[in-house]
Scaffold this active site. Structure first.
Site, PDB file in Angstrom:
ATOM      1  N   HIS A 136      -0.520  11.024  -2.130  1.00 17.56           N
ATOM      2  CA  HIS A 136      -1.758  10.533  -1.607  1.00 17.56           C
ATOM      3  C   HIS A 136      -2.692  11.858  -1.300  1.00 17.56           C
ATOM      4  CE1 HIS A 136      -4.679   9.527   1.397  1.00 17.56           C
ATOM      5  NE2 HIS A 136      -4.786   8.369   0.606  1.00 17.56           N
ATOM      6  N   ASP A 166      -1.332   6.244  -5.629  1.00 23.03           N
ATOM      7  CA  ASP A 166      -2.200   7.195  -5.633  1.00 23.03           C
ATOM      8  C   ASP A 166      -1.762   8.321  -6.702  1.00 23.03           C
ATOM      9  OD1 ASP A 166      -4.009   6.636  -3.271  1.00 23.03           O
ATOM     10  OD2 ASP A 166      -1.847   6.845  -2.366  1.00 23.03           O
ATOM     11  N   GLU A 185       0.226  -0.723  -4.687  1.00 26.49           N
ATOM     12  CA  GLU A 185      -0.827   0.190  -4.814  1.00 26.49           C
ATOM     13  C   GLU A 185      -0.318   1.650  -4.664  1.00 26.49           C
ATOM     14  OE1 GLU A 185      -4.086   2.902  -3.080  1.00 26.49           O
ATOM     15  OE2 GLU A 185      -2.065   2.612  -2.358  1.00 26.49           O
ATOM     16  N   HIS A 202       0.893  -1.240   0.092  1.00 24.80           N
ATOM     17  CA  HIS A 202       0.002  -0.092   0.089  1.00 24.80           C
ATOM     18  C   HIS A 202       0.698   1.357  -0.088  1.00 24.80           C
ATOM     19  CE1 HIS A 202      -2.828   2.965   2.239  1.00 24.80           C
ATOM     20  NE2 HIS A 202      -3.455   2.490   1.195  1.00 24.80           N
ATOM     21  N   GLU A 220      -4.567   3.872  -7.973  1.00 23.00           N
ATOM     22  CA  GLU A 220      -5.846   4.807  -7.442  1.00 23.00           C
ATOM     23  C   GLU A 220      -5.868   6.165  -8.027  1.00 23.00           C
ATOM     24  OE1 GLU A 220      -6.618   4.970  -3.292  1.00 23.00           O
ATOM     25  OE2 GLU A 220      -7.987   6.363  -3.841  1.00 23.00           O
TER      26      GLU A 220
HETATM   27  O1  G3P Z   1      -6.656   1.881  -2.602  1.00 18.18           O
HETATM   28  C1  G3P Z   1      -6.768   1.418  -1.236  1.00 18.18           C
HETATM   29  C2  G3P Z   1      -6.544   2.424  -0.426  1.00 18.18           C
HETATM   30  O2  G3P Z   1      -5.438   3.072  -0.712  1.00 18.18           O
HETATM   31  C3  G3P Z   1      -7.421   3.462  -0.509  1.00 18.18           C
HETATM   32  O3  G3P Z   1      -7.546   4.447   0.827  1.00 18.18           O
HETATM   33  O4  G3P Z   1      -7.031   6.628   1.471  1.00 18.18           O
HETATM   34  O5  G3P Z   1      -5.231   4.842   1.601  1.00 18.18           O
HETATM   35  O6  G3P Z   1      -5.836   6.109  -0.706  1.00 18.18           O
HETATM   36  P1  G3P Z   1      -6.388   5.556   0.880  1.00 18.18           P
HETATM   37 CA    CA Z   2      -4.649   4.626  -2.002  1.00 18.32          CA
END
Ligand code: G3P
Ligand code: CA
Length: 241
Positions: free
Chosen positions: A49, A36, A34, A7, A109
């Site tokens: 993020h 952003d 993952e 993550h 994401e």
């Molecule tokens: O994609 C899963 C997760 O990353 C979503 O929440 O706030 O960590 O981007 P966040």
């Molecule tokens: Ca995310």
């Protein structure tokens, strides 16, 4: 077998959403990463993020108030200042260049829940094609309109709806909207929710699973992708199966 995704990269031990965190995730043996994406003022896709740079860098203000050149001068080392040297905010291009020959799947994401970043969809899709990552991406967003726009542009890729709330009949909703995956908060995956999602043949990709007990629970429930800040821990739990 469930896949383990890092993550924001290996963010439990390294500064999130940096090339260092991505490299460490690969070294740890994660199945995927993952990350952003957002847009700079001059329209470059960057990996960060928050809509503000304040929490994760030594700068202040909105990402889209910076040009790429200005943004790249910031250090995104956050809680690790001086520990791993300077870690700039990566561009999405830089990331694609890094993973293009690696057997790593990327969950992109689209951070369009607060600012829409119109045009970001085409830019991300173009990059996926340029680096031949079509079979190694899952695109998700809390903004389901973003996903629908991307599906209309590129129906062949894999897409998922993100959710952090308790949605009734999420499987039916995803199925009707034509997405392949559902990305819920892991705590919302009670047995009836898992059953309903599986009855529609959906891939279930959940976040953010940071303890061995919760990883075990997700493995037991047959979740497809387990997204964790601690990929090494999650891989160890999986190996004991
Ligand atoms: O994609 C899963 C997760 O990353 C979503 O929440 O706030 O960590 O981007 P966040
Ligand atoms: Ca995310």
């Amino acid at each position: 077998m469930s896949k383990i995704f890092a993550h924001r990269g290996y963010s439990g031990k390294y500064p999130e959403n940096t090339m260092l965190a991505f490299r460490k995730a690969v070294e740890a043996g994660a199945d995927g990463i993952e990350l952003d994406v957002q847009l700079t003022r001059d329209g470059e896709v960057v990996i960060i993020h928050d809509e503000l740079v304040d929490r994760t860098t030594n700068g202040k203000g909105r990402v889209n108030n910076y040009t790429l050149e200005e943004l790249r001068k910031l250090d995104a080392s956050a809680g690790y200042v001086g520990v791993y040297g300077v870690n700039p905010i990566p561009t999405f291009r830089e990331y694609c260049e890094y993973v293009k020959d690696l057997p790593i799947v990327t969950n992109i994401e689209m951070k369009t829940g607060v600012l829409e970043y119109l045009g970001i969809e085409e830019k991300v899709l173009n990059m996926i094609h340029e680096f031949h990552l079509e079979d190694r991406v899952v695109i998700s967003s809390f903004n389901h309109f973003t996903i629908k726009r991307m599906m209309a542009m590129e129906p062949e890729l894999k897409y998922g709806f993100l959710s952090e709330t308790w949605i009734i009949n999420a499987g039916k909703y995803c199925h009707e909207q034509g997405v392949d995956c559902y990305h819920p908060l892991f705590r919302n995956l009670i047995p009836s929710v898992v059953d309903e999602l599986k009855s529609y043949g959906l891939e279930i990709n959940t976040y953010t699973v940071n303890t061995p007990e919760d990883v075990q629970d997700m493995l037991d429930k047959g979740i497809d992708i387990i997204i964790s800040n601690f990929p090494e821990m999650a891989l160890e739990v999986r190996e004991k199966q």
